[in-house]
Design a protein around this motif. Sequence first.
Motif, PDB file in Angstrom:
ATOM      1  N   GLN A  27       0.830  -1.214   0.000  1.00 47.07           N
ATOM      2  CA  GLN A  27       0.000   0.000   0.000  1.00 47.07           C
ATOM      3  C   GLN A  27       0.860   1.259   0.000  1.00 47.07           C
ATOM      4  O   GLN A  27       0.589   2.204  -0.744  1.00 47.07           O
ATOM      5  CB  GLN A  27      -0.947   0.007   1.207  1.00 47.07           C
ATOM      6  N   ILE A  28       1.891   1.279   0.833  1.00 51.71           N
ATOM      7  CA  ILE A  28       2.771   2.446   0.890  1.00 51.71           C
ATOM      8  C   ILE A  28       3.505   2.610  -0.443  1.00 51.71           C
ATOM      9  O   ILE A  28       3.626   3.722  -0.971  1.00 51.71           O
ATOM     10  CB  ILE A  28       3.774   2.327   2.064  1.00 51.71           C
ATOM     11  N   GLU A  29       3.975   1.528  -0.995  1.00 52.41           N
ATOM     12  CA  GLU A  29       4.708   1.576  -2.270  1.00 52.41           C
ATOM     13  C   GLU A  29       3.827   2.134  -3.386  1.00 52.41           C
ATOM     14  O   GLU A  29       4.238   3.013  -4.142  1.00 52.41           O
ATOM     15  CB  GLU A  29       5.205   0.167  -2.634  1.00 52.41           C
ATOM     16  N   CYS A  69      -8.218   1.142   8.069  1.00 52.99           N
ATOM     17  CA  CYS A  69      -7.497   1.556   6.858  1.00 52.99           C
ATOM     18  C   CYS A  69      -6.216   2.296   7.207  1.00 52.99           C
ATOM     19  O   CYS A  69      -5.869   3.283   6.568  1.00 52.99           O
ATOM     20  CB  CYS A  69      -8.386   2.473   6.013  1.00 52.99           C
ATOM     21  N   VAL A  70      -5.507   1.836   8.223  1.00 52.24           N
ATOM     22  CA  VAL A  70      -4.360   2.572   8.733  1.00 52.24           C
ATOM     23  C   VAL A  70      -3.277   2.763   7.671  1.00 52.24           C
ATOM     24  O   VAL A  70      -2.818   3.885   7.442  1.00 52.24           O
ATOM     25  CB  VAL A  70      -3.772   1.879   9.983  1.00 52.24           C
ATOM     26  N   ALA A  71      -2.877   1.721   7.003  1.00 52.91           N
ATOM     27  CA  ALA A  71      -1.805   1.838   6.012  1.00 52.91           C
ATOM     28  C   ALA A  71      -2.252   2.673   4.815  1.00 52.91           C
ATOM     29  O   ALA A  71      -1.494   3.498   4.297  1.00 52.91           O
ATOM     30  CB  ALA A  71      -1.357   0.446   5.552  1.00 52.91           C
ATOM     31  N   TYR A  72      -3.491   2.477   4.390  1.00 52.01           N
ATOM     32  CA  TYR A  72      -4.032   3.250   3.268  1.00 52.01           C
ATOM     33  C   TYR A  72      -4.068   4.735   3.631  1.00 52.01           C
ATOM     34  O   TYR A  72      -3.616   5.589   2.864  1.00 52.01           O
ATOM     35  CB  TYR A  72      -5.433   2.738   2.924  1.00 52.01           C
ATOM     36  N   SER A  73      -4.601   5.053   4.819  1.00 48.70           N
ATOM     37  CA  SER A  73      -4.670   6.446   5.256  1.00 48.70           C
ATOM     38  C   SER A  73      -3.282   7.067   5.385  1.00 48.70           C
ATOM     39  O   SER A  73      -3.066   8.210   4.971  1.00 48.70           O
ATOM     40  CB  SER A  73      -5.401   6.551   6.596  1.00 48.70           C
TER      41      SER A  73
END
Length: 116
Positions: A27-29, A69-73
Motif C-alpha cells: 500500500q505504501i509503495e 485503513c491505517v496503512a491506506y490512510s
Amino acid sequence: MDVPINNAASFYAGFFEKLPDAQIRAQIETNLFGPMNVTRAALPVMRAQRAGHVLTLSSLAGAVGVDFCVAYSAAKFGSRASSAPNSSWTPPPPTPRAPSTTTPSAPPRPRRSGPP
C-alpha cells in the motif's frame, strides 16, 4: 507532457496489527511512492517546457483517518503532503538576453520627385 495524473490505489482493510507486513508495504509503495515517482519523472520535463500541471487524486482517507485503513490512510496522507510543495511551483523567469551591441541602421530616406 501536459498533465500527468496520479491516481494510484492499493487497498487492504483490517486491524492494523493483523495486516501482513507485505500488504502494508504494498500500500505504501503504490499509494505514496508511486505518485512521488511519477511526479519526480514529470517535473524536469515540464520545467524544460516551462508548462504543465501535475494532478494527484487522493482520498478522504488522506484528510481524515479511517477505521481499518491505517496503512491506506498513512499513504494517502503522505501523498497529499508530498504533492503540496509542488502545487505552488511557478516556472523560473526567462533568461535575460544581452543587449545588442550594434546600432540599428536607419531606414533609407524616400526620394522626392519634382523641384526642391
